[in-house]
Design an enzyme around this catalytic site. Structure first.
Site, mmCIF file in Angstrom:
data_model
loop_
_atom_site.group_PDB
_atom_site.id
_atom_site.type_symbol
_atom_site.label_atom_id
_atom_site.label_comp_id
_atom_site.label_asym_id
_atom_site.label_seq_id
_atom_site.Cartn_x
_atom_site.Cartn_y
_atom_site.Cartn_z
ATOM 1 N N ASP A 161 3.517 -4.752 -3.770
ATOM 2 C CA ASP A 161 3.900 -4.124 -2.502
ATOM 3 C C ASP A 161 3.433 -4.943 -1.311
ATOM 4 O O ASP A 161 4.141 -5.040 -0.301
ATOM 5 C CB ASP A 161 3.346 -2.697 -2.402
ATOM 6 C CG ASP A 161 3.738 -2.044 -1.081
ATOM 7 O OD1 ASP A 161 4.956 -1.865 -0.867
ATOM 8 O OD2 ASP A 161 2.856 -1.762 -0.255
ATOM 9 N N ARG A 168 9.655 -7.755 3.765
ATOM 10 C CA ARG A 168 10.572 -6.782 4.385
ATOM 11 C C ARG A 168 10.370 -6.736 5.891
ATOM 12 O O ARG A 168 11.324 -6.614 6.661
ATOM 13 C CB ARG A 168 10.344 -5.387 3.777
ATOM 14 C CG ARG A 168 10.891 -5.259 2.354
ATOM 15 C CD ARG A 168 10.340 -4.019 1.666
ATOM 16 N NE ARG A 168 10.712 -2.794 2.354
ATOM 17 C CZ ARG A 168 10.005 -1.670 2.319
ATOM 18 N NH1 ARG A 168 8.889 -1.603 1.625
ATOM 19 N NH2 ARG A 168 10.410 -0.611 2.968
HETATM 20 N N1 URA Z 1 4.908 3.000 4.379
HETATM 21 C C1 URA Z 1 4.746 2.245 3.275
HETATM 22 O O1 URA Z 1 3.667 2.239 2.692
HETATM 23 N N2 URA Z 1 5.778 1.518 2.813
HETATM 24 C C2 URA Z 1 6.972 1.495 3.423
HETATM 25 O O2 URA Z 1 7.853 0.818 2.948
HETATM 26 C C3 URA Z 1 7.146 2.269 4.581
HETATM 27 C C4 URA Z 1 6.085 3.026 5.033
#
Ligand code: URA
Ligand code: CA
Length: 439
Positions: A161, A168
């Site tokens: 992530d 992103r």
């Molecule tokens: N919060 C997150 O942790 N991830 C996202 O993609 C959007 C908000």
């Protein structure tokens, strides 16, 4: 398998298998899939979407990209709460101790504030001595001893992530609901609790600007929870204005203490959202048979001061000076060089209040950071004096700003005033809570 073929499949609207998704996440995390291919893939997802099953597979692949916390040796049903990010949202500091005071086991890893949204860790650190960077063993010890701990993420949780989100952020692919759901849920699942209550914000200060989008995100996250066997409830709450009146770090701790001291009445938006989140945390923790009973127990913990005492215990366990968790002493942490009344540009009903801009105004004063590297000033921020829909006269303050660096004041004021629209007619009422989404 070749990444280029998987991008092609998604671009053409195909549905990826579990193995294909695992291949993408693993390859990107270990560096064998380059940024440009992942960026192309994420953009394809923005336009083509993902099925619920693909999103759940993505979530699981991301969750397993790093450490997964094992809380199985802690007593009871472990419950967590997560907000998609708001302004003036100090709910964690209220309900984590309240639910623990009712017998719950609240094991929460929180984040720091970034941009216009505040972070629970920064708020906690405004209390002298608090150390939120605790090792896992100590975190578990505290939860076992007192029923609640809120700390920063420890270990190597969901490295996929971190890389995916960074990409992103600079390729305009944050907005995809499957990507947001998997990002949030992979981190919550890796944090190891049995049950999760999600607060999905909608409005001018939120990722999801419309209720429809928030509903989609909430349903998707709850269904991911169900698919992987975790209890999950989402509430959809309004972020068309700050939730509480305080926006800042020590200022929000003060508001949490006021609430836990019985100084904020039922019906107040912060109070009601706290009670609703707390009710669902109690239900998922099997500490009440009905929502009515859950709320009664929470309100008893509030009126007896048990919740406030629990917050004090948690602060002490995390190395902080518990004497500040007191309605009189907390003011010492909110003292600044200058306190300024901010008056509206005109009189009228407040017909719009952009929560993101209000959060950004507080950030400019030093309450938040624009980049991860910046430091924050715990005592600055603002206290709102009006709510959306209120009538305000030109000689009545909209807010009080707590300022240490007057060089920042002009920019903060410009940002703050740009958040407001006025009208001669009383605007339509905004509900605080739009929906509760269950599996
Ligand atoms: N919060 C997150 O942790 N991830 C996202 O993609 C959007 C908000
Ligand atoms: Ca928050």
């Amino acid at each position: 398998m070749r990444m280029v073929d998987l991008i092609e499949k998604k671009v053409s609207g195909g549905v990826l298998s579990e193995e294909e998704i695992a291949y993408i996440v693993k390859g990107f995390t270990d560096g064998t899939i380059p940024d440009y291919q992942m960026a192309a893939f994420q953009m394809a997802v923005v336009f083509q979407g993902m099925t619920d099953r693909e999103t759940a597979d993505l979530t699981m692949a991301m969750m397993h990209s790093g450490d997964v916390v094992d809380l199985s040796d802690l007593r009871g049903i472990k419950v967590d709460k997560h907000s998609t990010g708001g302004v003036g949202d100090t709910t964690t500091l209220v309900i984590a101790p309240l639910v623990a005071a009712c017998g719950g086991t609240v094991a929460k890893m929180s984040g720091r504030g970034l941009g216009h949204t505040g972070g629970t860790l920064d708020k906690l650190e405004s209390i002298p001595g608090v150390n939120v960077e605790l090792p896992m063993d100590r975190f578990k010890e505290i939860v076992n001893e007192i029923g609640v701990a809120v700390i920063g993420q420890t270990g190597n949780l969901v490295p996929a992530d971190k890389k995916m989100y960074a990409l992103r952020d600079v390729t305009s692919t944050v907005r995809s609901i499957p990507l947001i759901a998997s990002s949030i849920m992979s981190k919550k699942l890796a944090a190891g609790t049995d049950a999760i209550v999600l607060d999905v914000k909608t409005g001018t200060g939120a990722f999801m600007s419309t209720v429809e989008e928030a509903e989609k995100l909430a349903h998707l996250m709850v269904s991911i929870g169900k698919l992987v066997g975790r209890e999950c409830v989402a509430i959809i709450t309004d972020m068309n204005q700050p939730l509480g009146l305080a926006v800042g770090n020590a200022l929000e701790v003060r508001e949490a203490i006021e609430l836990l001291s019985g100084k904020i009445p039922a019906g107040d938006p912060l109070y009601e959202v706290c009670m609703l989140l707390g009710t669902h945390m109690m239900m998922l923790s099997k500490l009440a048979d009905s929502e009515v009973e859950a709320r009664e127990k929470l309100e008893t913990a509030l009126s007896t001061g048990a919740g406030l005492r629990k917050l004090r215990e948690m602060v002490a366990a995390e190395g902080g000076d518990p004497s500040y968790i007191d309605i009189d002493r907390i003011n010492e942490l909110c003292s600044v060089k200058t306190i300024i009344n901010v008056y509206p540009k005109r009189s009228g009903y407040i017909s719009a209040m952009n929560a993101e801009r209000i959060g950004t105004a507080a950030q400019i004063l030093g309450a938040g950071r624009a980049t991860k590297e910046e430091s924050i000033d715990p005592s600055v921020g603002l206290i709102m004096k009006k709510r959306l829909g209120d009538f305000v006269r030109a000689d009545e303050p909209l807010c009080i700003m707590y300022v240490n660096d007057e060089n920042k004041l002009d920019a903060a004021l410009r940002m703050f005033h740009s958040a407001f629209e006025y009208s001669g007619k009383k605007p339509a009422y905004h509900p605080m809570v739009y929906d509760v989404v269950r599996a």
